[in-house]
Structures are given as structure tokens and as C-alpha cells.
Motif scaffolding. Structure first.
Motif, PDB file in Angstrom:
ATOM      1  N   LEU A 119       0.836  -1.204   0.000  1.00 50.09           N
ATOM      2  CA  LEU A 119       0.000   0.000   0.000  1.00 50.09           C
ATOM      3  C   LEU A 119       0.869   1.252   0.000  1.00 50.09           C
ATOM      4  O   LEU A 119       0.565   2.229  -0.689  1.00 50.09           O
ATOM      5  N   ALA A 120       1.953   1.219   0.769  1.00 46.07           N
ATOM      6  CA  ALA A 120       2.859   2.370   0.813  1.00 46.07           C
ATOM      7  C   ALA A 120       3.541   2.592  -0.532  1.00 46.07           C
ATOM      8  O   ALA A 120       3.881   3.727  -0.882  1.00 46.07           O
ATOM      9  N   ALA A 121       3.714   1.503  -1.294  1.00 45.82           N
ATOM     10  CA  ALA A 121       4.365   1.608  -2.603  1.00 45.82           C
ATOM     11  C   ALA A 121       3.436   2.160  -3.676  1.00 45.82           C
ATOM     12  O   ALA A 121       3.876   2.470  -4.777  1.00 45.82           O
ATOM     13  N   GLY A 122       2.148   2.261  -3.362  1.00 48.14           N
ATOM     14  CA  GLY A 122       1.222   2.863  -4.318  1.00 48.14           C
ATOM     15  C   GLY A 122       0.086   1.989  -4.786  1.00 48.14           C
ATOM     16  O   GLY A 122      -0.745   2.432  -5.577  1.00 48.14           O
ATOM     17  N   CYS A 123       0.022   0.728  -4.319  1.00 47.45           N
ATOM     18  CA  CYS A 123      -1.111  -0.104  -4.744  1.00 47.45           C
ATOM     19  C   CYS A 123      -2.352   0.307  -3.966  1.00 47.45           C
ATOM     20  O   CYS A 123      -2.267   0.841  -2.852  1.00 47.45           O
ATOM     21  N   ASP A 124      -3.511   0.068  -4.548  1.00 42.65           N
ATOM     22  CA  ASP A 124      -4.775   0.471  -3.933  1.00 42.65           C
ATOM     23  C   ASP A 124      -5.430  -0.649  -3.149  1.00 42.65           C
ATOM     24  O   ASP A 124      -6.153  -0.400  -2.181  1.00 42.65           O
ATOM     25  N   VAL A 125      -5.193  -1.880  -3.576  1.00 39.88           N
ATOM     26  CA  VAL A 125      -5.847  -3.037  -2.966  1.00 39.88           C
ATOM     27  C   VAL A 125      -4.852  -4.178  -2.845  1.00 39.88           C
ATOM     28  O   VAL A 125      -4.058  -4.409  -3.760  1.00 39.88           O
ATOM     29  N   PHE A 126      -4.891  -4.883  -1.721  1.00 41.35           N
ATOM     30  CA  PHE A 126      -4.092  -6.097  -1.553  1.00 41.35           C
ATOM     31  C   PHE A 126      -5.051  -7.277  -1.507  1.00 41.35           C
ATOM     32  O   PHE A 126      -5.973  -7.310  -0.708  1.00 41.35           O
ATOM     33  N   LEU A 127      -4.812  -8.262  -2.378  1.00 41.32           N
ATOM     34  CA  LEU A 127      -5.675  -9.433  -2.445  1.00 41.32           C
ATOM     35  C   LEU A 127      -4.842 -10.682  -2.194  1.00 41.32           C
ATOM     36  O   LEU A 127      -3.918 -10.982  -2.958  1.00 41.32           O
ATOM     37  N   PRO A 128      -5.117 -11.417  -1.105  1.00 41.23           N
ATOM     38  CA  PRO A 128      -4.300 -12.592  -0.782  1.00 41.23           C
ATOM     39  C   PRO A 128      -4.644 -13.796  -1.656  1.00 41.23           C
ATOM     40  O   PRO A 128      -5.764 -13.940  -2.126  1.00 41.23           O
ATOM     41  N   LYS A 129      -3.649 -14.645  -1.853  1.00 42.67           N
ATOM     42  CA  LYS A 129      -3.866 -15.926  -2.513  1.00 42.67           C
ATOM     43  C   LYS A 129      -4.271 -16.958  -1.458  1.00 42.67           C
ATOM     44  O   LYS A 129      -3.925 -16.810  -0.287  1.00 42.67           O
ATOM     45  N   PRO A 130      -4.975 -18.020  -1.855  1.00 41.95           N
ATOM     46  CA  PRO A 130      -5.402 -18.330  -3.223  1.00 41.95           C
ATOM     47  C   PRO A 130      -6.508 -17.400  -3.697  1.00 41.95           C
ATOM     48  O   PRO A 130      -7.393 -17.034  -2.924  1.00 41.95           O
TER      49      PRO A 130
END
Length: 222
Positions: A119-130
Motif C-alpha cells: 500500500l505504501a508503494a502505491g497499490c490500492d488493494v491487496f488481495l491474498p492468494k489463493p
């Protein structure tokens, strides 16, 4: 009661999935996928393309940034485990290349530090696998409801009202937590919880002078 709730949830999920298919296909949305795994890159392409999106798969940082520079993409999906390269660093590089659209980060490592770094790097959403197809498509529908995505700040229509200014500040201060609740609900495929957040956003956005937020909440509730 449990059976009724499950049935309602499944019906809502099917409706949300149908809506996502229609919305994405109508744009059309171009998605850039950065994934070092050929099988997973192909799978993500299939998921997006069957909903009408167009996809390009980049295998490494160089290919991804070259595609970003060419332009025309509405969304970037980055696997943080990008072979020997860092997907987190790639997210930051994509932002430095002036990409303003949403970035979805995916990873099997869902520890808080990994999510915070992405998120700090600029992504808006984190989606875990699987990954689950329905969860991914619903996330796309939530964060890209209106197609064109602009990271420019919104200004309240009531910003010049001295009495409203502290109330607006409190509302804006709580928006990050509101967005997190919405994304967590969508990731968990909890349609009822997601709808509750959208209804709240629809009502509060206009109250504090953010008509665009109300419109997003209204559209997401449909």
C-alpha cells in the motif's frame, strides 16, 4: 436462519457477479497483469477477458514498465512474488511512471507488513492468494465503477463553510477505515457487509459535500 442467510448471500453474489460482468464489458477495461508465472498470468487473463476486459501479461519489471509507458491501461495487477524481482518495488515504479489508475497487488504472503509495504508503494488493494475469481471481479467493480480513475484529491462543496470544516475533517479522517472495511468485505465475499458500507457512503458523502462519493456508494449498492 443460517440456511436463509446463506441462500440470500449466494443470490446477492450472483447478482454482483452479473453486474461486474456487465460493467467491465461496457468500458472496455484494459488490464496490465505483471506475473512471472505463465500459468497464473494466463488464468488471470481468462478471468478478466471472460468479463469483457482486454489484457496484456508482463513477465517482469521491464516488460511491465514498457507497457505502462505505452499507455491505455485502466488497471494494473501485480504479483508481489515477481520471480527474483520485487513486485512491491514494481508498484512504486509504476506510480513513478505516472500511472494514476488502480493497482491491485496479489500475494500468498498476506502478513501485515507485506500488505502495508504494498500500500505504501502505491497499490490500492491487496488481495491474498489463493485467488477467487468472484472476489477479484467484485474488487474490480468496486474500485473501477466509473471506468476512468483519477487519483486527484476531491474537494468538498462545503469546504468554505466554517461550521462544516471540522465535521468534514472528521469525515475525511475516517474514510481510510471505511474503504478498508469495504475492501475486506468484498475480499471475504460478504455482500451484506459490503452493501452496508456502500449505503453509509452514499448517505454521508453528500452530507459532507462529496457528491462523487455518494454516487459511487449509490452505484455500488445496485
Amino acid at each position: 436462519c443460517v440456511a436463509l442467510t446463506d441462500a440470500h448471500r449466494q443470490a446477492s453474489m450472483h447478482e454482483a457477479e452479473r453486474r461486474a460482468r456487465t460493467n467491465i464489458g461496457a468500458r472496455p477495461l484494459r488490464v496490465l497483469i505483471a506475473d512471472a508465472s505463465e500459468p497464473q498470468g494466463k488464468l488471470l487473463s481468462i478471468w478478466f477477458e471472460q468479463y469483457g476486459a482486454q489484457t496484456v501479461v508482463a513477465r517482469n519489471t521491464g516488460e511491465c514498465l514498457a507497457a505502462v509507458d505505452e499507455g491505455g491501461f485502466g488497471m494494473v495487477v501485480v504479483d508481489l512474488m515477481l520471480g527474483e524481482e520485487s513486485g512491491t518495488d514494481l508498484c512504486a515504479a509504476v506510480r513513478r511512471h505516472d500511472f494514476r489508475g488502480p493497482i491491485i497487488a496479489i500475494s500468498a504472503d498476506d502478513c501485515p507488513d507485506t500488505q502495508a509495504a504494498a500500500l505504501a508503494a502505491g497499490c490500492d488493494v491487496f488481495l491474498p492468494k489463493p485467488l477467487e475469481e468472484a472476489a477479484l471481479i467484485q474488487l474490480v467493480d468496486v474500485i473501477d465503477t466509473h471506468g476512468e480513475y483519477d487519483r486527484q484529491p476531491l474537494r468538498s462543496a462545503l469546504a468554505d463553510d466554517a461550521d462544516m470544516q471540522p465535521l468534514i475533517a472528521d469525515f475525511v479522517g475516517g474514510l481510510e477505515a471505511t474503504v478498508r472495511r469495504l475492501l475486506e468485505a468484498v475480499s471475504a465475499q460478504d455482500t451484506l457487509a459490503a452493501r452496508k458500507v456502500c449505503v453509509q457512503l452514499k448517505g454521508d458523502g453528500g452530507t459532507y459535500g462529496f457528491a462523487a462519493l455518494s454516487e459511487i456508494g449509490r452505484a455500488s449498492c445496485r
